[in-house]
Design an enzyme around this catalytic site. Sequence first.
Site, PDB file in Angstrom:
ATOM      1  N   GLY A  11       0.797  -1.220   0.000  1.00  0.00           N
ATOM      2  CA  GLY A  11       0.000   0.000   0.000  1.00  0.00           C
ATOM      3  C   GLY A  11       0.829   1.269   0.000  1.00  0.00           C
ATOM      4  NE  ARG A  61     -15.918 -12.382  -8.224  1.00  0.00           N
ATOM      5  CZ  ARG A  61     -15.878 -11.628  -9.327  1.00  0.00           C
ATOM      6  NH1 ARG A  61     -14.911 -10.740  -9.454  1.00  0.00           N
ATOM      7  NH2 ARG A  61     -16.779 -11.746 -10.263  1.00  0.00           N
ATOM      8  NE  ARG A  87      -9.298 -12.334  -3.752  1.00  0.00           N
ATOM      9  CZ  ARG A  87      -8.051 -12.767  -3.685  1.00  0.00           C
ATOM     10  NH1 ARG A  87      -7.134 -12.261  -4.517  1.00  0.00           N
ATOM     11  NH2 ARG A  87      -7.699 -13.682  -2.812  1.00  0.00           N
ATOM     12  CG  ASN A 102      -6.887   0.255  -9.419  1.00  0.00           C
ATOM     13  OD1 ASN A 102      -6.233   0.073  -8.388  1.00  0.00           O
ATOM     14  ND2 ASN A 102      -6.642  -0.388 -10.543  1.00  0.00           N
ATOM     15  CG  HIS A 104      -3.477  -0.186 -15.117  1.00  0.00           C
ATOM     16  ND1 HIS A 104      -3.531  -1.518 -14.774  1.00  0.00           N
ATOM     17  CD2 HIS A 104      -2.896  -0.136 -16.349  1.00  0.00           C
ATOM     18  CE1 HIS A 104      -3.033  -2.248 -15.756  1.00  0.00           C
ATOM     19  NE2 HIS A 104      -2.640  -1.436 -16.722  1.00  0.00           N
ATOM     20  CB  THR A 136     -16.541   0.423 -14.221  1.00  0.00           C
ATOM     21  OG1 THR A 136     -15.541   0.060 -15.185  1.00  0.00           O
ATOM     22  CG2 THR A 136     -16.646   1.949 -14.140  1.00  0.00           C
ATOM     23  CG  ASP A 140      -6.894  -2.595 -15.592  1.00  0.00           C
ATOM     24  OD1 ASP A 140      -7.041  -2.161 -14.439  1.00  0.00           O
ATOM     25  OD2 ASP A 140      -6.124  -3.533 -15.886  1.00  0.00           O
ATOM     26  CD  GLU A 170       1.718   3.121  -9.458  1.00  0.00           C
ATOM     27  OE1 GLU A 170       1.447   2.876  -8.266  1.00  0.00           O
ATOM     28  OE2 GLU A 170       2.072   2.241 -10.271  1.00  0.00           O
TER      29      GLU A 170
END
Length: 553
Positions: A11, A61, A87, A102, A104, A136, A140, A170
């Site tokens: 993290g 899940r 996940r 997120n 990527h 969503t 990605d 990032e």
Amino acid sequence: MQVAGMASNRGRNLRRIADFAPGGAELAVVVTNDADAPVLEAAAERGIPTEVVERPADQDREVHERRILDALADYDVELVCLDGYMRVLTPTFLESAPTTLNVHPSLLPAFPGQDAHEQVLDAGVRVSGCTVHVVTEAVDAGPVVTQEAVPVYADDDVETLKARVLEEGEYAAYPRAVRWFAEGRVEVDYDVGEVRVAGDTDGTVRIEGGETVDGPTGTDPTPTAFPSRRLTATEHVRDLRYGENPHQDAALYADGREAGATVVHADQLNEGAKALSYNNYNDTDAAVELVREFDDPAAAVIKHTNPAGCATADTLADAYADALATDPKSAFGGIVALNRECDAATAEQVTDSFKEVVAAPSYTDDALAVLRESDNLRVLELGDSDDQPFGRDAAADTTEVKLAGGRLVQDRDRQAPTVADLEVVTEREPTDEELESLLFAWRTIKHVKSNAILFADGTETVGVGAGQVSRVDAVELAAKKAAQDAEGKDSEGAVMASDAFFPFPDGIEAAVDAGIEAVIQPGGSVNDDDVIAAADEHDVAMVLTGSRAFRHD
């Protein structure tokens, strides 16, 4: 804004968000699906609550995600940030949780999936980066919030590229995205799959009362385009012998954006001489920018980015002689810039004493023969053609200074007042000759470090007081240099330029003692009346520009 972080490993982006609190956002809780995840220890060190919600092998899940939502229910979070959360989330979570982001490690939509770095290297692209996007159902593929570009080098492997994308990409993009959300600037349109960020434009801005205001104006100051984000790419040109001091390493980079002749791309015509140093580049750039100011033949001698002397004249040789005579002592080991093709007569004078660099648009063959006799003189040809113009309009529109954590960017100071722009505020008006000298002094003082005072006679400098913390000290220094170091000229009957207003009459009194008879300054002090009265008392003419000319870098 309260933020929930979700991570399966270290993290590191969540740690950065917690440490920097972009836009005032606070990391309220860290959720992990692995009880051994290092992010737990990092959160504990920062006093951030944690929730461990592991998923048994036989658990659906959707059931697992409802357990995560239950854990988050105790925290009033408005944004969820994923960071290496291994996940894929389903509508069970996404439809009930706040907006979820997120990051990527590629410039989506290129190279999605878990092996993004491998894909980048296999494709042979030269630029990668990262993408912060809204999560969503489609992996990605959510709407993009922001991206950050990162170079890919020929010798990169997965590990080196991964580290660079994290640290250069990032670490910049994710906090930026969180800050935008915290500031309430983001609108997510799920129906069309689009993110709109207020103020993320390349529009014009103006400054009013210290606040930045978007949109066109038509009021002063003139609007200038400053984009909300700047992406710049520079290319390594060469390593330098050292930086400002021998213990500092340094290199030269080119950005390729300058249209005109530049020191970065100048040809060094005496190949046997040493390459330019960090200080040589810096000083030569300052010298070139000064002589760009003038249409008439001009010469400047620079030491430590300050003018030791500057002049214009009917010939380049005369301009150089007048500039050098301002302070030949300080000119030793200096940088010479010329705004015309260097001829042999000028070259002979340049080589009469030690100089580090001479820079000119071009050189005659006879001038080069003279200059190449000095082994240690670097001779730079800047170029002067339709493709590589030299004049002041060819200079970049903006200047910038690197700070720790950012950059200052501003319009280039292009002010060049005419006689019609000046306000005469004294009983005596300046003569035509004084006006010409005052305007020359003003164009020159723009290139002197503040606090700056400059004495001029005709279109040549007489004394320069640079970089003083007191304006009176700057006047006294200019007077001292004129009296002790100038050759064949002095400050008696000269004019004076001040880059900012005089706060008190003492600066005028010191100038009068030096023989100054006319002054150009911005005005704007609460004590302007007292300063003008002091000028009137001594029959000194004074004009105001209405605009100061500070230079701090």
